[in-house]
Design an enzyme around this catalytic site. Sequence first.
Site, PDB file in Angstrom:
ATOM      1  N   ARG A 214       0.846  -1.208   0.000  1.00  0.00           N
ATOM      2  CA  ARG A 214       0.000   0.000   0.000  1.00  0.00           C
ATOM      3  C   ARG A 214       0.879   1.255   0.000  1.00  0.00           C
ATOM      4  O   ARG A 214       0.602   2.217  -0.707  1.00  0.00           O
ATOM      5  CB  ARG A 214      -0.931   0.011   1.228  1.00  0.00           C
ATOM      6  CG  ARG A 214      -2.136  -0.893   1.099  1.00  0.00           C
ATOM      7  CD  ARG A 214      -3.150  -0.669   2.211  1.00  0.00           C
ATOM      8  NE  ARG A 214      -2.746  -1.234   3.488  1.00  0.00           N
ATOM      9  CZ  ARG A 214      -2.949  -2.499   3.857  1.00  0.00           C
ATOM     10  NH1 ARG A 214      -3.543  -3.351   3.043  1.00  0.00           N
ATOM     11  NH2 ARG A 214      -2.566  -2.931   5.044  1.00  0.00           N
ATOM     12  N   PHE A 230     -10.422  -6.188  -7.347  1.00  0.00           N
ATOM     13  CA  PHE A 230     -10.512  -7.035  -6.147  1.00  0.00           C
ATOM     14  C   PHE A 230     -10.137  -6.166  -4.937  1.00  0.00           C
ATOM     15  O   PHE A 230      -9.232  -6.488  -4.174  1.00  0.00           O
ATOM     16  CB  PHE A 230      -9.588  -8.256  -6.244  1.00  0.00           C
ATOM     17  CG  PHE A 230      -9.759  -9.064  -7.498  1.00  0.00           C
ATOM     18  CD1 PHE A 230     -10.781 -10.006  -7.584  1.00  0.00           C
ATOM     19  CD2 PHE A 230      -8.925  -8.886  -8.601  1.00  0.00           C
ATOM     20  CE1 PHE A 230     -10.938 -10.774  -8.748  1.00  0.00           C
ATOM     21  CE2 PHE A 230      -9.076  -9.634  -9.757  1.00  0.00           C
ATOM     22  CZ  PHE A 230     -10.088 -10.587  -9.834  1.00  0.00           C
ATOM     23  N   SER A 253     -16.691  -7.739  -5.824  1.00  0.00           N
ATOM     24  CA  SER A 253     -18.013  -8.361  -5.974  1.00  0.00           C
ATOM     25  C   SER A 253     -18.768  -8.430  -4.654  1.00  0.00           C
ATOM     26  O   SER A 253     -19.922  -8.838  -4.623  1.00  0.00           O
ATOM     27  CB  SER A 253     -17.852  -9.764  -6.562  1.00  0.00           C
ATOM     28  OG  SER A 253     -16.976 -10.510  -5.754  1.00  0.00           O
ATOM     29  N   CYS A 339      -1.838 -14.745  -4.443  1.00  0.00           N
ATOM     30  CA  CYS A 339      -1.662 -15.203  -3.053  1.00  0.00           C
ATOM     31  C   CYS A 339      -1.810 -16.718  -2.964  1.00  0.00           C
ATOM     32  O   CYS A 339      -2.013 -17.265  -1.888  1.00  0.00           O
ATOM     33  CB  CYS A 339      -2.625 -14.486  -2.112  1.00  0.00           C
ATOM     34  SG  CYS A 339      -4.344 -14.814  -2.471  1.00  0.00           S
TER      35      CYS A 339
END
Length: 395
Positions: A214, A230, A253, A339
């Site tokens: 980040r 995502f 989603s 991941c």
Amino acid sequence: MKNIAKIVLKPGKEKNLLKKHPWIFSGALQRDPPRHTPGMVVSVFSATGEFLAYGNYSHESQIRIRIISDQLNDFPDDAFIDTKIQAAIALRKQLLSEPLPSAYRLINAESDGLPGLIVDHYDTWLVCQFLTAGMEFFRDAIIQSLSTHYPNHSIYERSDASSRQKEGLEEKIGVIKGETPTAPILITEGNAKYWVDLVDGHKTGFYLDQRTNREMIMGLSQNKNVLNCFSYTGGFGIAAGLGGAKRVLNIDSSEPAVALGEKNAKENQLNQVHFEKADVFAFLRRQTDAPLFDLIILDPPKFANSTSQINPAARGYKDINRLAMKALKPNSFLVTFSCSGHIEEALFKKIIMSAAEEAQREVHFLRTLQQSPDHPVVSFFPESHYLKGFLLYVR
Ligand code: SAH
């Protein structure tokens, strides 16, 4: 030698253990002990009678023993557990500079010598996951130790990961000590603020493993039109907004994730950060006009849960990366992650290369990324390197 069950391995089955890999699979044991309680401590010997290690025995699990100490004189009792926890805390103090972020991983299971234990620090909460019978066995010692080192923190349990089933353990969720987090709590990370749902959020509430990434996104976003795919609750999107992005679109989603993301944008006073509930694959396939974005982030859920899923997962990664490359303006950036523990970094790189070929874009690998250092990758436990990523320049 303490009066505990003694497990003898089949000839040659001590090999991984001598390399310090902490898992012994059921097929390596000459026989299971006649009596057992879940997670009990056993001693492990080679077929030729040498002491190898102490571990926690789990009769329900294919990973029958998880090693906790390979020193004969270092018997895993409550004091041993406290020493491990103190070492984990000391490492985090050295890793994280002042002012400490309010959220970070304090104990990362095998990486901190405590197989199956996750403890995340969130402001005045510690959120725990006891994922193995062995850590359940040491539950009281762990709670005692955490309470001693964090006397004013509440302790909340999120032992709801599916891996517990493999250990024959039920889900456990709830307060262990102190207050119940009834509403999302606010954490700070540098100048970013995030609302985190400790009760219903993913994992223990937030993707703490992306903290350093980040930071990188914040430094990369000035004046850019950013697409964060995502997004979950907008970790990267908020960082991009604070880094001066012109516009940020977050796609996820999940309705609750998007709702909390919008709350995060408001909290950080970022009017240019937007959220849309959508399927990323469908959204990217709709981007057929002239490319719009200067920076795209792809951080999908785990596509491969087992080795048998490597091929379909690889196709999935190739598809989204190709679609993202096509949606990028010339000379833009793509930050892409996997991941899936089963997809190794070299394979992920190959997938990106073939996505680039299909997208007919020239792609430069600028940086290799992994999980934040409070989720250490350890040399003898390759499984600990689960998050792989690249910063790419897309010509
Ligand atoms: N980047 C996030 C973490 C992503 S976790 C962060 O740093 O916080 C993966 C996210 O993908 C979840 O929030 C999940 O809801 C979402 N997701 C899974 N499949 C999806 C799909 N097909 N389209 C959009 N979002 C999806």
